[in-house]
Scaffold this motif. Sequence first.
Motif, mmCIF file in Angstrom:
data_model
loop_
_atom_site.group_PDB
_atom_site.id
_atom_site.type_symbol
_atom_site.label_atom_id
_atom_site.label_comp_id
_atom_site.label_asym_id
_atom_site.label_seq_id
_atom_site.Cartn_x
_atom_site.Cartn_y
_atom_site.Cartn_z
ATOM 1 N N PRO A 188 0.823 -1.216 0.000
ATOM 2 C CA PRO A 188 0.000 0.000 0.000
ATOM 3 C C PRO A 188 0.854 1.261 0.000
ATOM 4 C CG PRO A 188 0.074 -0.955 2.188
ATOM 5 C CD PRO A 188 0.778 -1.925 1.282
ATOM 6 N N LEU A 189 0.190 2.372 -0.102
ATOM 7 C CA LEU A 189 0.872 3.660 -0.014
ATOM 8 C C LEU A 189 1.561 3.765 1.352
ATOM 9 C CD1 LEU A 189 0.838 6.108 -2.057
ATOM 10 C CD2 LEU A 189 -0.776 7.183 -0.491
ATOM 11 N N PRO A 190 2.797 4.269 1.415
ATOM 12 C CA PRO A 190 3.474 4.421 2.710
ATOM 13 C C PRO A 190 2.591 5.132 3.733
ATOM 14 C CG PRO A 190 5.007 4.876 0.936
ATOM 15 C CD PRO A 190 3.663 4.685 0.293
ATOM 16 N N GLU A 191 2.707 4.718 4.989
ATOM 17 C CA GLU A 191 1.794 5.178 6.026
ATOM 18 C C GLU A 191 1.870 6.676 6.290
ATOM 19 O OE1 GLU A 191 2.302 2.915 9.555
ATOM 20 O OE2 GLU A 191 1.572 1.037 8.667
ATOM 21 N N ASP A 192 2.983 7.300 5.972
ATOM 22 C CA ASP A 192 3.100 8.737 6.247
ATOM 23 C C ASP A 192 2.462 9.592 5.165
ATOM 24 O OD1 ASP A 192 5.221 8.034 4.391
ATOM 25 O OD2 ASP A 192 6.036 10.043 4.745
ATOM 26 N N LEU A 193 1.913 8.963 4.128
ATOM 27 C CA LEU A 193 1.312 9.725 3.039
ATOM 28 C C LEU A 193 -0.216 9.677 3.112
ATOM 29 C CD1 LEU A 193 3.548 8.739 -0.024
ATOM 30 C CD2 LEU A 193 3.850 10.598 1.624
ATOM 31 N N SER A 194 -0.825 10.793 2.758
ATOM 32 C CA SER A 194 -2.279 10.881 2.621
ATOM 33 C C SER A 194 -2.596 11.414 1.235
ATOM 34 C CB SER A 194 -2.875 11.802 3.692
ATOM 35 O OG SER A 194 -2.341 13.114 3.578
ATOM 36 N N VAL A 195 -3.783 11.103 0.744
ATOM 37 C CA VAL A 195 -4.151 11.440 -0.640
ATOM 38 C C VAL A 195 -5.300 12.442 -0.650
ATOM 39 C CG1 VAL A 195 -5.014 10.559 -2.839
ATOM 40 C CG2 VAL A 195 -3.373 9.216 -1.504
ATOM 41 N N MET A 197 -5.026 13.546 -8.359
ATOM 42 C CA MET A 197 -4.722 13.062 -7.019
ATOM 43 C C MET A 197 -3.335 13.566 -6.635
ATOM 44 S SD MET A 197 -5.914 9.064 -7.369
ATOM 45 C CE MET A 197 -6.522 8.753 -5.716
ATOM 46 N N VAL A 198 -3.213 14.004 -5.391
ATOM 47 C CA VAL A 198 -1.918 14.444 -4.875
ATOM 48 C C VAL A 198 -1.674 13.723 -3.553
ATOM 49 C CG1 VAL A 198 -0.482 16.381 -4.156
ATOM 50 C CG2 VAL A 198 -2.202 16.707 -5.944
ATOM 51 N N ALA A 199 -0.542 13.054 -3.439
ATOM 52 C CA ALA A 199 -0.135 12.433 -2.184
ATOM 53 C C ALA A 199 0.729 13.422 -1.405
ATOM 54 C CB ALA A 199 0.638 11.148 -2.438
ATOM 55 N N MET A 200 0.389 13.625 -0.142
ATOM 56 C CA MET A 200 1.109 14.544 0.728
ATOM 57 C C MET A 200 1.785 13.772 1.858
ATOM 58 S SD MET A 200 0.233 17.796 -0.237
ATOM 59 C CE MET A 200 -1.114 18.699 -1.035
ATOM 60 N N ASP A 201 2.971 14.238 2.276
ATOM 61 C CA ASP A 201 3.602 13.604 3.429
ATOM 62 C C ASP A 201 3.074 14.229 4.717
ATOM 63 O OD1 ASP A 201 4.980 16.007 3.841
ATOM 64 O OD2 ASP A 201 6.880 15.244 3.085
ATOM 65 N N SER A 202 3.591 13.804 5.852
ATOM 66 C CA SER A 202 3.077 14.244 7.146
ATOM 67 C C SER A 202 3.326 15.727 7.406
ATOM 68 C CB SER A 202 3.696 13.410 8.270
ATOM 69 O OG SER A 202 5.112 13.472 8.213
ATOM 70 N N ASN A 203 4.223 16.329 6.639
ATOM 71 C CA ASN A 203 4.484 17.761 6.758
ATOM 72 C C ASN A 203 3.670 18.595 5.783
ATOM 73 O OD1 ASN A 203 6.527 17.494 8.796
ATOM 74 N ND2 ASN A 203 7.942 16.803 7.199
ATOM 75 N N ARG A 217 11.426 10.416 -2.842
ATOM 76 C CA ARG A 217 10.455 9.370 -2.504
ATOM 77 C C ARG A 217 10.369 8.296 -3.578
ATOM 78 N NH1 ARG A 217 7.443 10.376 2.255
ATOM 79 N NH2 ARG A 217 7.077 8.140 1.985
ATOM 80 N N GLN A 218 11.231 8.383 -4.569
ATOM 81 C CA GLN A 218 11.233 7.352 -5.606
ATOM 82 C C GLN A 218 11.857 6.067 -5.065
ATOM 83 O OE1 GLN A 218 13.120 9.044 -9.077
ATOM 84 N NE2 GLN A 218 11.539 10.587 -9.348
ATOM 85 N N GLY A 219 11.439 4.942 -5.636
ATOM 86 C CA GLY A 219 11.927 3.652 -5.194
ATOM 87 C C GLY A 219 11.210 3.095 -3.982
ATOM 88 N N GLN A 220 10.142 3.766 -3.530
ATOM 89 C CA GLN A 220 9.386 3.334 -2.357
ATOM 90 C C GLN A 220 8.005 2.780 -2.723
ATOM 91 O OE1 GLN A 220 9.263 6.569 0.496
ATOM 92 N NE2 GLN A 220 11.412 7.056 0.184
ATOM 93 N N GLY A 221 7.745 2.621 -4.018
ATOM 94 C CA GLY A 221 6.455 2.105 -4.452
ATOM 95 C C GLY A 221 5.331 3.120 -4.428
ATOM 96 N N VAL A 222 5.679 4.407 -4.302
ATOM 97 C CA VAL A 222 4.646 5.442 -4.197
ATOM 98 C C VAL A 222 3.866 5.577 -5.491
ATOM 99 C CG1 VAL A 222 4.217 7.896 -3.788
ATOM 100 C CG2 VAL A 222 5.935 6.689 -2.426
ATOM 101 N N ALA A 223 4.556 5.665 -6.624
ATOM 102 C CA ALA A 223 3.877 5.854 -7.911
ATOM 103 C C ALA A 223 2.962 4.676 -8.225
ATOM 104 C CB ALA A 223 4.904 6.040 -9.024
ATOM 105 N N ALA A 260 1.520 2.575 -6.085
ATOM 106 C CA ALA A 260 0.363 2.583 -5.190
ATOM 107 C C ALA A 260 -0.621 3.689 -5.568
ATOM 108 C CB ALA A 260 0.826 2.749 -3.746
ATOM 109 N N LEU A 261 -0.106 4.872 -5.886
ATOM 110 C CA LEU A 261 -1.000 5.974 -6.243
ATOM 111 C C LEU A 261 -1.661 5.701 -7.590
ATOM 112 C CD1 LEU A 261 -1.928 8.624 -4.994
ATOM 113 C CD2 LEU A 261 -0.235 9.804 -6.386
ATOM 114 N N GLY A 262 -0.910 5.090 -8.519
ATOM 115 C CA GLY A 262 -1.515 4.705 -9.789
ATOM 116 C C GLY A 262 -2.629 3.697 -9.605
ATOM 117 N N ALA A 263 -2.430 2.746 -8.686
ATOM 118 C CA ALA A 263 -3.473 1.768 -8.385
ATOM 119 C C ALA A 263 -4.693 2.453 -7.780
ATOM 120 C CB ALA A 263 -2.926 0.703 -7.441
#
Length: 266
Positions: free
Chosen positions: A108-115, A157-163, A197-203, A205-208
């Motif tokens: 899944p999308l890393p836990e520190d990210l929200s969409v 869609m935009v994924a944001m980190d905890s900051n 944040r590349q190489g962490q499966g973000v793209a 997961a967000l594409g899915a």
Amino acid sequence: MNEVFGSPDQKRMQIKGEHLARLLSNDPRYCSHGRGVQVIDYGPQTADLVESLVRLIGASGCEMVPKDISEDFRRELEDRGLRTDVVGHFIGDLNAIDMARTALATRPLPEDLSVSIIDSQSSGELVQAFAEVSMPHGVLPPIGPVMRGISRPGFGMVAMDSNGRPVATAGAVKSRHPDHPMADMVQWGQLATVPDRQGQGVARALGALAILEAASRLGARRFRTGINPSNTASARLCTSLGVRDSDYVIVAALDPDSFSDDRLTK
């Protein structure tokens, strides 16, 4: 139309294309993803149609050109004084929805990210955040009324980190006329991730997530995207989500007198 991005040539093309798309909205031969107007299917008059669109707005193309005739079609457009580019046409079907669910279940999308999903009520800052992430990667955002789902069904869609920092983008738009045989196909993709944040499966997961959102929000049952032949990383990502290289290519055309950029998007 303040929410328009890219170079001056790209901005002119998008603004003119959005107005033209409204005029052509009842003609199933055409579609628009918020980045100009395109002819959907290849046929006997396609070169005439594409040239007319290019002369009007600076850039256009045909989405569904069979691979075995693509070079002949490309030469025909170049003989008319246009500059061309051939882009791989990746297509997914219902299997892509299942593969998107599986991808999110396994990674899944890393836990520190929200969409956040961009719609008609979203702030201008969120739309700008999409552009700030996508454009350095050569991904031209759709014009604002399309990204917001106002002029036709779509979303960003935009994924944001905890900051609160935007780190990745995705989106989809339902661009085809209801009478077209592939009316349930959406333009999907607009995938970009900031370098750290590349190489962490973000793209992936967000594409899915964008596939599932398009299925739910837009009624999508087929998914398409264009990928340049050199972009092997995007090809692998899309294939892993069930959006695969097809028997077609996209042949894009630019007017060298009004469009100085090498290509519209990556």
